[in-house]
Design a protein around this motif. Structure first.
Motif, PDB file in Angstrom:
ATOM      1  N   PHE A  74       0.795  -1.117   0.128  1.00  0.00           N
ATOM      2  CA  PHE A  74      -0.040  -0.025   0.005  1.00  0.00           C
ATOM      3  C   PHE A  74       0.828   1.168  -0.039  1.00  0.00           C
ATOM      4  CE2 PHE A  74      -1.766   3.501   2.403  1.00  0.00           C
ATOM      5  CZ  PHE A  74      -2.992   3.583   2.042  1.00  0.00           C
ATOM      6  N   LEU A  75       1.943   1.220   1.080  1.00  0.00           N
ATOM      7  CA  LEU A  75       2.665   2.393   0.999  1.00  0.00           C
ATOM      8  C   LEU A  75       3.569   2.603  -0.263  1.00  0.00           C
ATOM      9  CD1 LEU A  75       4.062   2.126   4.682  1.00  0.00           C
ATOM     10  CD2 LEU A  75       2.358   3.829   3.907  1.00  0.00           C
ATOM     11  N   GLU A  76       3.960   1.452  -1.018  1.00  0.00           N
ATOM     12  CA  GLU A  76       4.742   1.674  -2.130  1.00  0.00           C
ATOM     13  C   GLU A  76       3.845   2.187  -3.413  1.00  0.00           C
ATOM     14  OE1 GLU A  76       7.887   2.183  -4.099  1.00  0.00           O
ATOM     15  OE2 GLU A  76       7.892   1.433  -1.754  1.00  0.00           O
ATOM     16  N   VAL A  77       2.429   1.851  -3.434  1.00  0.00           N
ATOM     17  CA  VAL A  77       1.670   2.254  -4.334  1.00  0.00           C
ATOM     18  C   VAL A  77       1.449   3.697  -4.133  1.00  0.00           C
ATOM     19  CG1 VAL A  77      -0.788   2.012  -5.137  1.00  0.00           C
ATOM     20  CG2 VAL A  77       0.570   0.062  -4.944  1.00  0.00           C
ATOM     21  N   VAL A  78       1.224   4.150  -2.995  1.00  0.00           N
ATOM     22  CA  VAL A  78       1.098   5.676  -2.835  1.00  0.00           C
ATOM     23  C   VAL A  78       2.178   6.435  -3.045  1.00  0.00           C
ATOM     24  CG1 VAL A  78       0.561   7.188  -0.767  1.00  0.00           C
ATOM     25  CG2 VAL A  78      -0.779   5.190  -0.948  1.00  0.00           C
ATOM     26  N   LYS A  79       3.424   5.795  -2.695  1.00  0.00           N
ATOM     27  CA  LYS A  79       4.547   6.503  -3.083  1.00  0.00           C
ATOM     28  C   LYS A  79       4.722   6.429  -4.573  1.00  0.00           C
ATOM     29  CE  LYS A  79       9.567   5.812  -3.208  1.00  0.00           C
ATOM     30  NZ  LYS A  79      10.415   4.883  -2.680  1.00  0.00           N
ATOM     31  N   THR A  80       4.181   5.659  -5.488  1.00  0.00           N
ATOM     32  CA  THR A  80       4.453   5.613  -6.967  1.00  0.00           C
ATOM     33  C   THR A  80       3.252   6.351  -7.459  1.00  0.00           C
ATOM     34  OG1 THR A  80       5.126   3.317  -6.751  1.00  0.00           O
ATOM     35  CG2 THR A  80       4.131   3.830  -8.866  1.00  0.00           C
ATOM     36  N   ARG A  81       2.192   6.581  -6.842  1.00  0.00           N
ATOM     37  CA  ARG A  81       1.201   7.637  -7.268  1.00  0.00           C
ATOM     38  C   ARG A  81       1.563   9.011  -7.165  1.00  0.00           C
ATOM     39  NH1 ARG A  81      -2.214  11.429  -7.249  1.00  0.00           N
ATOM     40  NH2 ARG A  81      -4.200  11.158  -7.906  1.00  0.00           N
ATOM     41  N   ALA A  82       2.444   9.272  -6.092  1.00  0.00           N
ATOM     42  CA  ALA A  82       3.157  10.626  -5.873  1.00  0.00           C
ATOM     43  C   ALA A  82       4.079  10.801  -7.150  1.00  0.00           C
ATOM     44  CB  ALA A  82       3.656  10.929  -4.419  1.00  0.00           C
ATOM     45  N   ILE A  83       4.882   9.923  -7.371  1.00  0.00           N
ATOM     46  CA  ILE A  83       5.841  10.159  -8.201  1.00  0.00           C
ATOM     47  C   ILE A  83       5.392  10.425  -9.664  1.00  0.00           C
ATOM     48  CG2 ILE A  83       7.776   8.885  -9.501  1.00  0.00           C
ATOM     49  CD1 ILE A  83       8.712   7.962  -6.858  1.00  0.00           C
ATOM     50  N   ALA A 102      -7.136   3.519  -7.713  1.00  0.00           N
ATOM     51  CA  ALA A 102      -8.163   2.379  -7.781  1.00  0.00           C
ATOM     52  C   ALA A 102      -7.523   1.375  -6.757  1.00  0.00           C
ATOM     53  CB  ALA A 102      -8.657   1.803  -8.933  1.00  0.00           C
ATOM     54  N   ASP A 103      -6.274   1.173  -7.041  1.00  0.00           N
ATOM     55  CA  ASP A 103      -5.264   0.287  -6.370  1.00  0.00           C
ATOM     56  C   ASP A 103      -5.088   0.640  -4.814  1.00  0.00           C
ATOM     57  OD1 ASP A 103      -4.842  -1.330  -8.603  1.00  0.00           O
ATOM     58  OD2 ASP A 103      -3.068  -0.748  -8.895  1.00  0.00           O
ATOM     59  N   VAL A 104      -5.063   1.969  -4.617  1.00  0.00           N
ATOM     60  CA  VAL A 104      -5.030   2.465  -3.354  1.00  0.00           C
ATOM     61  C   VAL A 104      -6.226   1.932  -2.533  1.00  0.00           C
ATOM     62  CG1 VAL A 104      -4.864   4.571  -2.025  1.00  0.00           C
ATOM     63  CG2 VAL A 104      -3.017   4.214  -3.736  1.00  0.00           C
ATOM     64  N   LEU A 107      -6.690  -1.540  -1.831  1.00  0.00           N
ATOM     65  CA  LEU A 107      -5.588  -2.108  -0.573  1.00  0.00           C
ATOM     66  C   LEU A 107      -6.131  -1.369   0.581  1.00  0.00           C
ATOM     67  CD1 LEU A 107      -2.368  -1.484  -2.700  1.00  0.00           C
ATOM     68  CD2 LEU A 107      -3.454  -3.884  -1.763  1.00  0.00           C
ATOM     69  N   ASN A 108      -6.574  -0.200   0.802  1.00  0.00           N
ATOM     70  CA  ASN A 108      -7.033   0.412   1.864  1.00  0.00           C
ATOM     71  C   ASN A 108      -8.270  -0.398   2.367  1.00  0.00           C
ATOM     72  OD1 ASN A 108      -7.097   2.230   3.970  1.00  0.00           O
ATOM     73  ND2 ASN A 108      -8.342   3.599   2.882  1.00  0.00           N
ATOM     74  N   ASN A 109      -9.105  -0.725   1.690  1.00  0.00           N
ATOM     75  CA  ASN A 109     -10.274  -1.700   2.133  1.00  0.00           C
ATOM     76  C   ASN A 109      -9.792  -3.111   2.510  1.00  0.00           C
ATOM     77  OD1 ASN A 109     -12.057   0.404   1.272  1.00  0.00           O
ATOM     78  ND2 ASN A 109     -12.391  -0.359  -0.614  1.00  0.00           N
ATOM     79  N   ALA A 110      -8.780  -3.558   1.936  1.00  0.00           N
ATOM     80  CA  ALA A 110      -8.324  -5.096   2.298  1.00  0.00           C
ATOM     81  C   ALA A 110      -7.622  -4.942   3.702  1.00  0.00           C
ATOM     82  CB  ALA A 110      -7.176  -5.395   1.357  1.00  0.00           C
ATOM     83  N   ILE A 111      -7.054  -3.580   3.644  1.00  0.00           N
ATOM     84  CA  ILE A 111      -6.189  -3.604   5.091  1.00  0.00           C
ATOM     85  C   ILE A 111      -7.322  -3.525   6.164  1.00  0.00           C
ATOM     86  CG2 ILE A 111      -4.774  -2.006   6.478  1.00  0.00           C
ATOM     87  CD1 ILE A 111      -2.927  -1.719   3.822  1.00  0.00           C
ATOM     88  N   ALA A 112      -8.273  -2.619   5.836  1.00  0.00           N
ATOM     89  CA  ALA A 112      -9.356  -2.363   6.985  1.00  0.00           C
ATOM     90  C   ALA A 112     -10.026  -3.644   7.203  1.00  0.00           C
ATOM     91  CB  ALA A 112     -10.244  -1.296   6.449  1.00  0.00           C
ATOM     92  N   ALA A 113     -10.423  -4.270   6.303  1.00  0.00           N
ATOM     93  CA  ALA A 113     -11.141  -5.623   6.562  1.00  0.00           C
ATOM     94  C   ALA A 113     -10.188  -6.995   7.223  1.00  0.00           C
ATOM     95  CB  ALA A 113     -11.679  -6.142   5.079  1.00  0.00           C
ATOM     96  N   ARG A 114      -9.050  -6.898   6.902  1.00  0.00           N
ATOM     97  CA  ARG A 114      -8.357  -7.983   7.258  1.00  0.00           C
ATOM     98  C   ARG A 114      -7.386  -7.693   8.420  1.00  0.00           C
ATOM     99  NH1 ARG A 114      -5.697  -9.820   1.925  1.00  0.00           N
ATOM    100  NH2 ARG A 114      -7.215  -8.924   0.848  1.00  0.00           N
ATOM    101  N   CYS A 115      -6.964  -6.783   8.532  1.00  0.00           N
ATOM    102  CA  CYS A 115      -5.774  -6.167   9.718  1.00  0.00           C
ATOM    103  C   CYS A 115      -6.251  -5.252  10.516  1.00  0.00           C
ATOM    104  CB  CYS A 115      -4.662  -5.508   8.839  1.00  0.00           C
ATOM    105  SG  CYS A 115      -4.031  -6.335   7.463  1.00  0.00           S
TER     106      CYS A 115
END
Length: 116
Positions: A74-83, A102-104, A107-115
């Motif tokens: 998730f953090l890497e996708v956010v970083k890639t989006r900024a770049i 859409a990926d962010v 992933l955010n929803n998956a983290i909220a649901a599972r973690c």
């Protein structure tokens, strides 16, 4: 006589400067051309490589490794989006940003649901 000349000169300049500024604004392009940032190609390539690596790591994760791997991805996708937002332009930029957004969200929803 000199006083009248000076007064008219100031009035003339007072009218010309705003008019010239208005013409300059009208003549300027609606959207400025993007300036190629130094190192953008390299940064984009590195970011994409990191996303690919962490995506594979996330897919291979099992048990207690899933949440940390998903968070790193998730953090890497956010970083890639900024770049991408900083370095790309045109329709490719909008398409790529839409995909990354859409990926962010996913992933955010998956983290909220599972973690927790």
């Amino acid at each position: 006589m000199a006083k009248r000349f000076l007064l008219r000169a100031i009035t003339f300049v007072g009218l010309i400067i705003p008019a010239a500024f208005a013409l300059a604004l009208l003549a300027a392009p609606a959207q400025p051309a993007t300036i190629e940032q130094p190192g953008c190609d390299r940064n984009l390539a590195d970011a994409q490589a990191n996303v690919t690596t962490l995506q594979a790591r996330m897919k291979a994760a099992h048990g207690g490794e899933v949440c940390p791997a998903t968070r790193l991805y998730f953090l890497e996708v956010v970083k890639t989006r900024a770049i991408t937002a900083q370095c790309k332009s045109g329709p490719d930029r909008e398409r790529e940003l839409g995909r990354l957004d859409a990926d962010v969200e996913s992933l955010n929803n998956a983290i909220a649901a599972r973690c927790s």
